[in-house]
Design a protein around this motif. Structure first.
Motif, PDB file in Angstrom:
ATOM      1  N   ALA A   1       0.832  -1.210   0.000  1.00 15.51           N
ATOM      2  CA  ALA A   1       0.000   0.000   0.000  1.00 15.51           C
ATOM      3  C   ALA A   1       0.866   1.260   0.000  1.00 15.51           C
ATOM      4  CB  ALA A   1      -0.900  -0.015   1.235  1.00 15.51           C
ATOM      5  N   MET A   2       1.862   1.293   0.887  1.00 15.35           N
ATOM      6  CA  MET A   2       2.641   2.533   1.058  1.00 15.35           C
ATOM      7  C   MET A   2       3.629   2.731  -0.084  1.00 15.35           C
ATOM      8  SD  MET A   2       1.167   3.473   3.719  1.00 15.35           S
ATOM      9  CE  MET A   2      -0.094   2.462   4.491  1.00 15.35           C
TER      10      MET A   2
ATOM     11  N   ASP B   1      10.172  -4.989  -5.285  1.00 15.15           N
ATOM     12  CA  ASP B   1       9.487  -5.839  -4.299  1.00 15.15           C
ATOM     13  C   ASP B   1       9.992  -7.272  -4.419  1.00 15.15           C
ATOM     14  OD1 ASP B   1       6.739  -5.389  -2.470  1.00 15.15           O
ATOM     15  OD2 ASP B   1       7.270  -7.486  -2.881  1.00 15.15           O
ATOM     16  N   GLN B   2      10.071  -7.932  -3.264  1.00 15.67           N
ATOM     17  CA  GLN B   2      10.566  -9.317  -3.240  1.00 15.67           C
ATOM     18  C   GLN B   2       9.559 -10.292  -3.853  1.00 15.67           C
ATOM     19  OE1 GLN B   2      11.049 -10.447   0.881  1.00 15.67           O
ATOM     20  NE2 GLN B   2       9.046  -9.666   1.447  1.00 15.67           N
TER      21      GLN B   2
ATOM     22  N   HIS C   1       0.018  -9.235  -3.635  1.00 10.44           N
ATOM     23  CA  HIS C   1       0.157 -10.634  -3.239  1.00 10.44           C
ATOM     24  C   HIS C   1      -0.501 -10.806  -1.867  1.00 10.44           C
ATOM     25  CE1 HIS C   1       3.243  -9.496  -0.333  1.00 10.44           C
ATOM     26  NE2 HIS C   1       3.773  -8.731  -1.270  1.00 10.44           N
TER      27      HIS C   1
ATOM     28  N   SER D   1       0.306  -7.222   4.042  1.00  9.75           N
ATOM     29  CA  SER D   1      -0.826  -6.565   4.715  1.00  9.75           C
ATOM     30  C   SER D   1      -1.857  -5.994   3.749  1.00  9.75           C
ATOM     31  CB  SER D   1      -0.299  -5.417   5.587  1.00  9.75           C
ATOM     32  OG  SER D   1       0.688  -5.886   6.467  1.00  9.75           O
ATOM     33  N   THR D   2      -1.634  -6.143   2.431  1.00  7.92           N
ATOM     34  CA  THR D   2      -2.491  -5.421   1.483  1.00  7.92           C
ATOM     35  C   THR D   2      -3.246  -6.390   0.578  1.00  7.92           C
ATOM     36  OG1 THR D   2      -0.877  -3.612   1.597  1.00  7.92           O
ATOM     37  CG2 THR D   2      -2.470  -3.502  -0.189  1.00  7.92           C
TER      38      THR D   2
ATOM     39  N   ARG E   1     -11.022  -2.504   2.150  1.00 11.23           N
ATOM     40  CA  ARG E   1     -10.521  -1.829   3.344  1.00 11.23           C
ATOM     41  C   ARG E   1     -11.489  -0.698   3.675  1.00 11.23           C
ATOM     42  NH1 ARG E   1      -7.705  -5.614   3.674  1.00 11.23           N
ATOM     43  NH2 ARG E   1      -5.459  -5.747   3.998  1.00 11.23           N
ATOM     44  N   ILE E   2     -11.845  -0.571   4.946  1.00 11.54           N
ATOM     45  CA  ILE E   2     -12.723   0.533   5.356  1.00 11.54           C
ATOM     46  C   ILE E   2     -11.979   1.849   5.190  1.00 11.54           C
ATOM     47  CG2 ILE E   2     -13.867   1.644   7.336  1.00 11.54           C
ATOM     48  CD1 ILE E   2     -14.512  -1.134   8.410  1.00 11.54           C
TER      49      ILE E   2
ATOM     50  N   MET F   1      15.696  -6.696  -1.718  1.00 13.97           N
ATOM     51  CA  MET F   1      16.828  -5.904  -1.240  1.00 13.97           C
ATOM     52  C   MET F   1      17.512  -6.682  -0.118  1.00 13.97           C
ATOM     53  SD  MET F   1      16.984  -2.220   0.670  1.00 13.97           S
ATOM     54  CE  MET F   1      16.668  -2.908   2.292  1.00 13.97           C
TER      55      MET F   1
ATOM     56  N   CYS G   1      -3.724 -12.153   7.333  1.00 12.83           N
ATOM     57  CA  CYS G   1      -3.119 -10.875   6.951  1.00 12.83           C
ATOM     58  C   CYS G   1      -2.318 -10.373   8.157  1.00 12.83           C
ATOM     59  CB  CYS G   1      -4.262  -9.920   6.609  1.00 12.83           C
ATOM     60  SG  CYS G   1      -3.782  -8.451   5.713  1.00 12.83           S
TER      61      CYS G   1
ATOM     62  N   ALA H   1       3.244   2.336   8.247  1.00 11.68           N
ATOM     63  CA  ALA H   1       1.935   2.989   8.396  1.00 11.68           C
ATOM     64  C   ALA H   1       0.866   1.922   8.332  1.00 11.68           C
ATOM     65  CB  ALA H   1       1.757   4.034   7.312  1.00 11.68           C
TER      66      ALA H   1
ATOM     67  N   LYS I   1      -6.376   3.454   4.449  1.00 10.02           N
ATOM     68  CA  LYS I   1      -7.148   4.644   4.049  1.00 10.02           C
ATOM     69  C   LYS I   1      -6.262   5.875   3.899  1.00 10.02           C
ATOM     70  CE  LYS I   1      -9.468   4.278   7.906  1.00 10.02           C
ATOM     71  NZ  LYS I   1      -8.497   3.350   8.551  1.00 10.02           N
TER      72      LYS I   1
HETATM   73  C1  LIG Z   1      -6.635  -7.884   8.253  1.00  6.87           C
HETATM   74  C2  LIG Z   1      -6.340  -6.450   7.973  1.00  6.87           C
HETATM   75  C3  LIG Z   1      -7.383  -5.553   7.882  1.00  6.87           C
HETATM   76  C4  LIG Z   1      -7.140  -4.197   7.665  1.00  6.87           C
HETATM   77  N1  LIG Z   1      -8.198  -3.349   7.547  1.00  6.87           N
HETATM   78  C5  LIG Z   1      -7.979  -2.043   7.272  1.00  6.87           C
HETATM   79  C6  LIG Z   1      -9.080  -1.185   7.022  1.00  6.87           C
HETATM   80  O1  LIG Z   1     -10.244  -1.614   7.002  1.00  6.87           O
HETATM   81  N2  LIG Z   1      -8.810   0.122   6.755  1.00  6.87           N
HETATM   82  C7  LIG Z   1      -7.532   0.613   6.718  1.00  6.87           C
HETATM   83  O2  LIG Z   1      -7.367   1.806   6.487  1.00  6.87           O
HETATM   84  N3  LIG Z   1      -6.464  -0.201   6.931  1.00  6.87           N
HETATM   85  C8  LIG Z   1      -6.662  -1.504   7.199  1.00  6.87           C
HETATM   86  N4  LIG Z   1      -5.603  -2.353   7.375  1.00  6.87           N
HETATM   87  C9  LIG Z   1      -4.235  -1.810   7.357  1.00  6.87           C
HETATM   88  C10 LIG Z   1      -3.662  -1.688   5.957  1.00  6.87           C
HETATM   89  O3  LIG Z   1      -4.066  -2.749   5.137  1.00  6.87           O
HETATM   90  C11 LIG Z   1      -2.146  -1.594   6.086  1.00  6.87           C
HETATM   91  O4  LIG Z   1      -1.864  -0.400   6.804  1.00  6.87           O
HETATM   92  C12 LIG Z   1      -1.416  -1.539   4.769  1.00  6.87           C
HETATM   93  O5  LIG Z   1      -1.857  -2.540   3.898  1.00  6.87           O
HETATM   94  C13 LIG Z   1       0.091  -1.668   5.034  1.00  6.87           C
HETATM   95  O6  LIG Z   1       0.765  -1.626   3.807  1.00  6.87           O
HETATM   96  P1  LIG Z   1       2.343  -1.685   3.725  1.00  6.87           P
HETATM   97  O7  LIG Z   1       2.707  -1.142   2.383  1.00  6.87           O
HETATM   98  O8  LIG Z   1       2.965  -1.059   4.922  1.00  6.87           O
HETATM   99  O9  LIG Z   1       2.725  -3.250   3.829  1.00  6.87           O
HETATM  100  P2  LIG Z   1       2.635  -4.404   2.721  1.00  6.87           P
HETATM  101  O10 LIG Z   1       1.453  -4.241   1.870  1.00  6.87           O
HETATM  102  O11 LIG Z   1       2.804  -5.707   3.415  1.00  6.87           O
HETATM  103  O12 LIG Z   1       3.897  -4.136   1.780  1.00  6.87           O
HETATM  104  C14 LIG Z   1       5.218  -4.380   2.162  1.00  6.87           C
HETATM  105  C15 LIG Z   1       5.942  -4.894   0.928  1.00  6.87           C
HETATM  106  O13 LIG Z   1       7.342  -4.888   1.165  1.00  6.87           O
HETATM  107  C16 LIG Z   1       7.896  -5.983   0.466  1.00  6.87           C
HETATM  108  N5  LIG Z   1       9.228  -6.243   1.028  1.00  6.87           N
HETATM  109  C17 LIG Z   1       9.533  -6.489   2.322  1.00  6.87           C
HETATM  110  N6  LIG Z   1      10.873  -6.639   2.475  1.00  6.87           N
HETATM  111  C18 LIG Z   1      11.429  -6.488   1.246  1.00  6.87           C
HETATM  112  C19 LIG Z   1      12.777  -6.533   0.754  1.00  6.87           C
HETATM  113  N7  LIG Z   1      13.820  -6.756   1.564  1.00  6.87           N
HETATM  114  N8  LIG Z   1      12.987  -6.352  -0.568  1.00  6.87           N
HETATM  115  C20 LIG Z   1      11.938  -6.122  -1.420  1.00  6.87           C
HETATM  116  N9  LIG Z   1      10.637  -6.066  -0.993  1.00  6.87           N
HETATM  117  C21 LIG Z   1      10.391  -6.242   0.313  1.00  6.87           C
HETATM  118  C22 LIG Z   1       6.878  -7.087   0.701  1.00  6.87           C
HETATM  119  O14 LIG Z   1       6.999  -8.127  -0.230  1.00  6.87           O
HETATM  120  C23 LIG Z   1       5.565  -6.324   0.581  1.00  6.87           C
HETATM  121  O15 LIG Z   1       5.046  -6.381  -0.743  1.00  6.87           O
HETATM  122  C24 LIG Z   1      -5.810  -3.722   7.561  1.00  6.87           C
HETATM  123  C25 LIG Z   1      -4.745  -4.627   7.623  1.00  6.87           C
HETATM  124  C26 LIG Z   1      -5.001  -5.989   7.809  1.00  6.87           C
HETATM  125  C27 LIG Z   1      -3.849  -6.939   7.866  1.00  6.87           C
END
Ligand SMILES: Cc1cc2nc3c(=O)[nH]c(=O)nc-3n(C[C@H](O)[C@H](O)[C@H](O)COP(=O)(O)OP(=O)(O)OC[C@H]3O[C@@H](n4cnc5c(N)ncnc54)[C@H](O)[C@@H]3O)c2cc1C
Length: 386
Positions: A12-13, A32-33, A38, A42-43, A48-49, A179, A321, A347, A354
């Motif tokens: 997401a971020m 991305d790894q 996928h 967490s995404t 997502r609300i 990475m 998740c 985050a 959201k």
């Molecule tokens: C069950 C659940 C319900 C949720 N419900 C809500 C909701 O209703 N509303 C809301 O606002 N939020 C919700 N959230 C929170 C929201 O989904 C997360 O805040 C968000 O998805 C986080 O995204 P991220 O990019 O930090 O992590 P991720 O999406 O996990 O992305 C991290 C990425 O980094 C990659 N990576 C890691 N290490 C390496 C490396 N060394 N080299 C290359 N790539 C790497 C991984 O492969 C992955 O793709 C929910 C989360 C969950 C789990």
């Protein structure tokens, strides 16, 4: 060639960050790894609300509002539907002390945030709740906060659209590439992956539940905890028409610790529901990704049957998740403690999606302009006592 910025982690971020960077410069790379979207981070999970009055803290509201604008801008540009407005119904006791995503007074803060920012809402008493939402069993002290513009986002689609737009703007994306390290020398960062090396002026780490690997050897090494969460889609046995998006908003039953979505997958698609579990920290490498019949049964008995009318114990599907939690449920958006040219964003804390579009903008501004128009004081590492 020395790039302007590399983003590692395209969930997401990271997808939001690479999109926002690519609006300013094509000399950016996302890695991305795996191949996002996928199901290992967490995404994922289809919905997502999203809401505007943020009970996790009034200071999140500008991020939510800016994200609404970016989702709409992306929809206009691509013709994809990312955001569906259903209204949002958040039920609880106004004076509740239940901790929600490590935050006390969530419903009270939600109402305060709505008043402060003039966000359209209605407060519903128990009688009105029962009349308008007979599919939800309410208690005698419950009140409802109903937000007109709340709804849900499709996380996989938001992510893909931002990566596609970044590529159109000239950014490069490498998937199935991990990475393994980076080092800073003579004003340049060298990023080493399991395929090759790259050089960049700025590095953004948005590695989700894997981010603690990058905080090793800092005072923040044990700041974050990863928790396994399960999403369930339970059978709608009766009164399907009460659960369609025209009759059922997204909902959070705060004191009863369950939240969910209207039925968007047809009568056989089930009602998506979840609770939050913080019993046992885990890691993305060791987490159990199977959902047992016993835990599905326990979820139904404790959180579904007592709260919803017409929902049966059969589970259409489920998904595991990961939540990455800070101790107080806030985010981290900051420079790495050992190198100001490395930025990191954790985050999640269970409520990050959201805000992700705005977090991407903040990261791009910090990387390319070294400042942001958003107030991110609460998200600095220094705000966590270490
Ligand atoms: C069950 C659940 C319900 C949720 N419900 C809500 C909701 O209703 N509303 C809301 O606002 N939020 C919700 N959230 C929170 C929201 O989904 C997360 O805040 C968000 O998805 C986080 O995204 P991220 O990019 O930090 O992590 P991720 O999406 O996990 O992305 C991290 C990425 O980094 C990659 N990576 C890691 N290490 C390496 C490396 N060394 N080299 C290359 N790539 C790497 C991984 O492969 C992955 O793709 C929910 C989360 C969950 C789990």
């Amino acid at each position: 060639m020395i790039l302007d910025a590399i983003v590692v982690g395209l969930g997401a971020m990271g997808s939001a960050a690479i999109y926002q960077l690519s609006k300013q410069t094509p000399y950016v790379l996302g890695i991305d790894q795996f191949r996002p979207p996928h199901t290992l981070g967490s995404t994922h999970g289809e919905t997502r609300i999203t809401r505007q009055a943020i009970g996790e803290g009034v200071y999140f509201v500008p991020l939510a509002l800016r994200s609404y604008q970016i989702w709409r801008e992306l929809e206009q540009r691509t013709g994809e539907q990312l955001l569906t407005i259903t209204g949002g119904l958040f039920i609880g006791k106004e004076q509740s002390d239940v901790q929600t995503r490590h935050k006390p007074g969530w419903l009270r803060t939600t109402i305060d945030a709505a008043k402060t920012y003039g966000i359209a809402h209605r407060i519903l008493d128990t009688a009105i709740l029962r009349q308008e939402f007979p599919q939800i069993r309410t208690g005698p002290d419950d009140i409802g906060y109903y937000e007109e513009e709340a709804g849900f986002l499709n996380p996989e689609r938001c992510l893909s659209v931002q990566l596609d737009q970044a590529i159109r703007n000239g950014a490069s994306i490498r998937t199935n590439e991990r990475m393994v390290s980076y080092e800073w020398k003579d004003g340049v960062l060298t990023v080493r992956t399991d395929h090759t090396t790259y050089q960049t002026r700025k590095l953004i780490l948005t590695t989700g539940s894997w981010i603690s690997e990058s905080l090793r050897d800092t005072p923040f090494a044990d700041l974050l905890r990863v928790y396994r969460q399960v999403l369930y889609w339970f059978d709608i046995q009766d009164n399907y028409q009460h659960y369609t998006p025209d009759r059922m908003p997204v909902f959070i039953l705060n004191d009863r610790e369950v939240y969910g979505f209207p039925a968007v997958g047809g009568p056989a698609g089930g009602l998506k529901l979840a609770t939050e579990v913080y019993a046992q920290p885990t890691s993305p490498q060791s987490v159990n990704r199977e959902v047992s019949e016993a835990e599905t049964h326990a979820m139904y008995e404790r959180f579904v049957a007592p709260n919803f009318v017409g929902i049966g114990p059969g589970c259409v599907k489920s998904a595991v998740c990961l939540y990455t939690m800070t101790p107080n449920g806030d985010f981290i958006i900051d420079q790495h403690p050992a190198n100001p040219h490395v930025l990191l964003a954790s985050a999640c804390s269970g409520h990050g999606f959201k805000h992700s579009a705005a977090v991407g903008q903040i990261l791009a501004e910090l990387a390319l302009q070294e400042q942001t128009m958003f107030d991110i004081q609460a998200f600095r590492l220094a705000s966590f006592d270490r």
